[in-house]
Design a protein around this motif. Structure first.
Motif, PDB file in Angstrom:
ATOM      1  N   GLY A  28      41.984  27.158  40.985  1.00  0.00           N
ATOM      2  CA  GLY A  28      43.094  26.665  41.584  1.00  0.00           C
ATOM      3  C   GLY A  28      43.070  25.604  42.654  1.00  0.00           C
ATOM      4  O   GLY A  28      42.178  24.835  42.660  1.00  0.00           O
ATOM      5  N   ASN A  29      43.852  25.773  43.722  1.00  0.00           N
ATOM      6  CA  ASN A  29      43.930  24.647  44.678  1.00  0.00           C
ATOM      7  C   ASN A  29      42.685  24.655  45.471  1.00  0.00           C
ATOM      8  O   ASN A  29      42.063  23.519  45.692  1.00  0.00           O
ATOM      9  N   VAL A  30      42.259  25.858  46.150  1.00  0.00           N
ATOM     10  CA  VAL A  30      41.230  25.857  46.928  1.00  0.00           C
ATOM     11  C   VAL A  30      39.967  25.599  46.151  1.00  0.00           C
ATOM     12  O   VAL A  30      39.021  24.737  46.643  1.00  0.00           O
ATOM     13  N   ASP A  50      37.360  29.874  35.731  1.00  0.00           N
ATOM     14  CA  ASP A  50      38.481  30.655  35.848  1.00  0.00           C
ATOM     15  C   ASP A  50      38.712  31.613  34.751  1.00  0.00           C
ATOM     16  O   ASP A  50      37.706  31.859  33.905  1.00  0.00           O
ATOM     17  N   ILE A  51      39.884  31.971  34.664  1.00  0.00           N
ATOM     18  CA  ILE A  51      40.226  33.412  33.499  1.00  0.00           C
ATOM     19  C   ILE A  51      39.974  32.381  32.016  1.00  0.00           C
ATOM     20  O   ILE A  51      40.526  31.339  32.135  1.00  0.00           O
ATOM     21  N   THR A  96      37.040  31.890  44.715  1.00  0.00           N
ATOM     22  CA  THR A  96      38.330  31.559  45.355  1.00  0.00           C
ATOM     23  C   THR A  96      39.304  32.203  44.415  1.00  0.00           C
ATOM     24  O   THR A  96      40.463  32.168  44.575  1.00  0.00           O
ATOM     25  N   ALA A  97      39.077  33.265  43.556  1.00  0.00           N
ATOM     26  CA  ALA A  97      39.620  33.678  42.444  1.00  0.00           C
ATOM     27  C   ALA A  97      40.646  34.718  42.871  1.00  0.00           C
ATOM     28  O   ALA A  97      40.265  35.677  43.629  1.00  0.00           O
ATOM     29  N   GLY A  98      41.781  34.782  42.379  1.00  0.00           N
ATOM     30  CA  GLY A  98      42.751  35.774  42.815  1.00  0.00           C
ATOM     31  C   GLY A  98      44.217  35.402  42.558  1.00  0.00           C
ATOM     32  O   GLY A  98      44.509  34.410  42.258  1.00  0.00           O
ATOM     33  N   GLU A 120      34.855  42.508  39.213  1.00  0.00           N
ATOM     34  CA  GLU A 120      34.506  41.772  37.660  1.00  0.00           C
ATOM     35  C   GLU A 120      33.463  40.550  38.012  1.00  0.00           C
ATOM     36  O   GLU A 120      32.415  40.392  37.492  1.00  0.00           O
ATOM     37  N   TRP A 121      33.747  39.656  38.916  1.00  0.00           N
ATOM     38  CA  TRP A 121      32.688  38.439  39.312  1.00  0.00           C
ATOM     39  C   TRP A 121      31.606  38.782  40.192  1.00  0.00           C
ATOM     40  O   TRP A 121      30.474  38.344  40.106  1.00  0.00           O
ATOM     41  N   VAL A 137      36.389  33.509  49.624  1.00  0.00           N
ATOM     42  CA  VAL A 137      37.707  33.031  50.195  1.00  0.00           C
ATOM     43  C   VAL A 137      38.727  33.832  49.871  1.00  0.00           C
ATOM     44  O   VAL A 137      39.889  33.701  50.724  1.00  0.00           O
ATOM     45  N   THR A 138      38.806  34.488  48.762  1.00  0.00           N
ATOM     46  CA  THR A 138      40.233  35.140  48.423  1.00  0.00           C
ATOM     47  C   THR A 138      40.571  36.132  49.402  1.00  0.00           C
ATOM     48  O   THR A 138      39.819  36.913  50.074  1.00  0.00           O
ATOM     49  N   ASN A 139      41.829  36.229  49.396  1.00  0.00           N
ATOM     50  CA  ASN A 139      42.653  37.127  50.561  1.00  0.00           C
ATOM     51  C   ASN A 139      42.959  38.407  49.894  1.00  0.00           C
ATOM     52  O   ASN A 139      43.141  38.326  48.620  1.00  0.00           O
ATOM     53  N   MET A 162      34.943  33.346  54.211  1.00  0.00           N
ATOM     54  CA  MET A 162      35.268  32.211  55.172  1.00  0.00           C
ATOM     55  C   MET A 162      36.757  32.360  55.501  1.00  0.00           C
ATOM     56  O   MET A 162      37.491  32.780  54.779  1.00  0.00           O
ATOM     57  N   LEU A 166      38.295  28.006  59.489  1.00  0.00           N
ATOM     58  CA  LEU A 166      39.537  27.484  59.196  1.00  0.00           C
ATOM     59  C   LEU A 166      40.368  28.031  60.473  1.00  0.00           C
ATOM     60  O   LEU A 166      40.937  27.072  60.737  1.00  0.00           O
ATOM     61  N   HIS A 194      40.909  38.034  59.398  1.00  0.00           N
ATOM     62  CA  HIS A 194      41.575  36.738  59.046  1.00  0.00           C
ATOM     63  C   HIS A 194      43.086  37.439  58.854  1.00  0.00           C
ATOM     64  O   HIS A 194      43.440  38.035  57.794  1.00  0.00           O
TER      65      HIS A 194
HETATM   66  P1  NAD Z   1      45.436  29.572  43.210  1.00  0.00           P
HETATM   67  O1  NAD Z   1      46.628  30.382  42.690  1.00  0.00           O
HETATM   68  O2  NAD Z   1      45.790  28.092  43.326  1.00  0.00           O
HETATM   69  O3  NAD Z   1      44.081  29.656  42.465  1.00  0.00           O
HETATM   70  C1  NAD Z   1      43.740  31.053  42.319  1.00  0.00           C
HETATM   71  C2  NAD Z   1      43.009  30.944  41.069  1.00  0.00           C
HETATM   72  O4  NAD Z   1      42.090  32.124  40.711  1.00  0.00           O
HETATM   73  C3  NAD Z   1      44.016  30.370  39.474  1.00  0.00           C
HETATM   74  O5  NAD Z   1      43.313  29.387  39.102  1.00  0.00           O
HETATM   75  C4  NAD Z   1      43.633  31.862  38.848  1.00  0.00           C
HETATM   76  O6  NAD Z   1      43.811  31.554  37.419  1.00  0.00           O
HETATM   77  C5  NAD Z   1      42.288  32.342  39.298  1.00  0.00           C
HETATM   78  N1  NAD Z   1      41.877  33.577  38.799  1.00  0.00           N
HETATM   79  C6  NAD Z   1      42.748  34.672  39.072  1.00  0.00           C
HETATM   80  N2  NAD Z   1      42.186  35.864  38.447  1.00  0.00           N
HETATM   81  C7  NAD Z   1      40.883  35.425  37.961  1.00  0.00           C
HETATM   82  C8  NAD Z   1      39.700  36.027  37.565  1.00  0.00           C
HETATM   83  N3  NAD Z   1      39.862  37.453  37.156  1.00  0.00           N
HETATM   84  N4  NAD Z   1      38.952  35.265  37.452  1.00  0.00           N
HETATM   85  C9  NAD Z   1      38.692  33.950  37.475  1.00  0.00           C
HETATM   86  N5  NAD Z   1      39.601  33.584  38.247  1.00  0.00           N
HETATM   87  C10 NAD Z   1      40.929  34.044  38.208  1.00  0.00           C
HETATM   88  O7  NAD Z   1      45.054  29.851  44.822  1.00  0.00           O
HETATM   89  P2  NAD Z   1      44.335  29.014  46.031  1.00  0.00           P
HETATM   90  O8  NAD Z   1      45.413  28.453  46.778  1.00  0.00           O
HETATM   91  O9  NAD Z   1      43.420  28.318  45.291  1.00  0.00           O
HETATM   92  O10 NAD Z   1      43.887  30.377  46.690  1.00  0.00           O
HETATM   93  C11 NAD Z   1      42.881  31.139  46.101  1.00  0.00           C
HETATM   94  C12 NAD Z   1      42.477  32.491  47.080  1.00  0.00           C
HETATM   95  O11 NAD Z   1      42.233  31.987  48.329  1.00  0.00           O
HETATM   96  C13 NAD Z   1      43.841  33.274  47.438  1.00  0.00           C
HETATM   97  O12 NAD Z   1      43.552  34.623  47.487  1.00  0.00           O
HETATM   98  C14 NAD Z   1      44.256  32.682  48.770  1.00  0.00           C
HETATM   99  O13 NAD Z   1      44.921  33.592  49.492  1.00  0.00           O
HETATM  100  C15 NAD Z   1      42.799  32.452  49.386  1.00  0.00           C
HETATM  101  N6  NAD Z   1      42.902  31.605  50.703  1.00  0.00           N
HETATM  102  C16 NAD Z   1      42.026  32.042  51.493  1.00  0.00           C
HETATM  103  C17 NAD Z   1      41.956  31.337  52.927  1.00  0.00           C
HETATM  104  C18 NAD Z   1      40.958  31.847  53.813  1.00  0.00           C
HETATM  105  O14 NAD Z   1      40.849  31.294  54.957  1.00  0.00           O
HETATM  106  N7  NAD Z   1      40.056  32.905  53.703  1.00  0.00           N
HETATM  107  C19 NAD Z   1      42.563  29.915  52.770  1.00  0.00           C
HETATM  108  C20 NAD Z   1      43.310  29.768  51.832  1.00  0.00           C
HETATM  109  C21 NAD Z   1      43.536  30.398  50.508  1.00  0.00           C
END
Ligand code: NAD
Length: 336
Positions: A28-30, A50-51, A96-98, A120-121, A137-139, A162, A166, A194
């Motif tokens: 995804g984005n991160v 990714d999935i 970063t998955a979630g 899973e991962w 990174v996932t929240n 992480m 930030l 966080h």
């Molecule tokens: P996003 O929705 O753009 O990307 C998440 C990706 O995870 C998607 O592409 C989705 O298909 C994938 N995904 C979901 N389940 C999956 C699985 N079982 N296996 C593999 N991939 C899977 O979100 P984002 O903006 O990239 O943010 C990702 C995560 O990072 C979120 O949980 C967000 O809250 C967190 N985040 C944390 C911080 C921090 O400071 N720790 C900062 C920014 C974002």
């Protein structure tokens, strides 16, 4: 005609090509912007996962970043996909998955959903990259780092979250803007979980070595501290859909770089505390020394009683999430 065995031979011995391989779970984005930042540094190959339903997205983004190489001058090899086995050979993995929180979804639902992703991962990482260092990174960050720690069974030096890099980057940019100075000369110190209970420490934040309380009055510092604690929400409110990813991916890069280049940097990371700062068995953000071995040391500083109270409050907020995870695990909903 150029021939690899010839150009790889130095002084009669074949030179081994050593390149790191970094896995990024979640395209995804991160995840994708982290892949781009790592590729542009050219010090590791990248696999972006990714999935299965989003395998094309992962492969497409990997290819797109790879095709920027000739323009920007990097040789990083990227591949995308959805198979756990693609983690084989990774020495560093960024998770970063979630799922984002959807309308109508409770905080507890989000916790157990993302806990399943960590389970899973985590199992996949344990199987295919048993020596890897993992950055979560996932929240919700501290709870997910804890889930990954349990799922992999790795030593604590190899699982970290992480957030502090930030949060302190946000605080640094607000301090620099307030004082009209370069961010380069500003350092900031943020402890704790966080979220809005994070603990920014103004007395340990400096501008060219001068502590913040000597430069700004309490009201202005309080505003900076509050804006830092709400830094994530401020971006979400502006974007409307999705959350921040430029500064988060830059922050992941700083952690990756510290380990790939064995920089021994002191950075705030969420790590499993085992007595440090008065907490045991919980992931919380504290300053650590990051190098090739991962978390090489937890740096303990003395806290005032007020700072310790704030840290304890932050730990209680993380503990509530851990309780949700325990309930989910017991009910079987947290199992992968
Ligand atoms: P996003 O929705 O753009 O990307 C998440 C990706 O995870 C998607 O592409 C989705 O298909 C994938 N995904 C979901 N389940 C999956 C699985 N079982 N296996 C593999 N991939 C899977 O979100 P984002 O903006 O990239 O943010 C990702 C995560 O990072 C979120 O949980 C967000 O809250 C967190 N985040 C944390 C911080 C921090 O400071 N720790 C900062 C920014 C974002």
């Amino acid at each position: 005609m150029l021939c690899w065995p010839v150009i790889n031979r130095v002084g009669g011995a074949r030179r081994k090509r050593v390149r790191h391989k970094i896995g990024i779970v979640g395209a995804g984005n991160v995840g994708a912007s982290t892949a781009q930042r790592i590729a542009e540094r050219n010090y590791a190959d990248v696999v972006l996962l990714d999935i299965p339903e989003a395998e094309g997205v992962a492969r497409g983004k990997a290819l797109d970043i790879q095709e920027s190489g000739p323009v920007l001058g990097y040789d990083t090899q990227l591949e995308g996909g959805s198979s756990h086995a693609q983690l084989d050979g990774c020495d560093l993995i960024v998770v970063t998955a979630g799922m984002p929180r959807k309308p109508g979804m409770s905080r507890d639902d989000l916790v157990t959903t993302n806990q399943r992703v960590m389970n899973e991962w985590g199992a996949a990482i344990k199987e295919y990259a048993p020596e890897a260092i993992v950055i979560v990174v996932t929240n919700p960050l501290d709870a997910m780092a804890q889930a990954m720690f349990h799922a992999t069974g790795f030593p604590r030096r190899r699982v970290m979250g992480m957030a502090g890099v930030l949060d302190s980057a946000r605080m640094r940019s607000f301090i620099a803007a307030e004082l009209g100075v370069s961010v380069v000369d500003v350092s900031a110190f943020v402890l704790g979980g966080h979220g809005d209970t994070m603990v920014p420490l103004p007395r340990c934040s400096t501008v060219a070595g001068v502590p913040l309380p000597e430069l700004l009055d309490q009201d202005r510092i309080a505003r900076i501290v509050e804006r830092t604690a709400n830094g994530g929400a401020e971006i979400v409110n502006l974007l409307k859909t999705g959350s921040a990813y430029y500064a988060p991916s830059a922050s992941v890069l700083a952690m990756v770089e510290a380990m790939v280049l064995d920089q021994k940097r002191i950075l705030p990371c969420s790590v499993h505390l085992e007595g440090e700062y008065g907490h045991n068995g919980i992931f919380l953000g504290v300053p650590v020394r990051l190098g090739a071995q991962g978390v090489e040391e937890i740096v303990e500083i003395e806290l005032s009683s007020q700072e310790q109270e704030s840290l304890d409050r932050s730990a209680s907020a993380v503990e509530e999430l851990l309780e949700v995870m325990r309930r989910g695990q017991a009910a079987g909903s947290g199992a992968s």
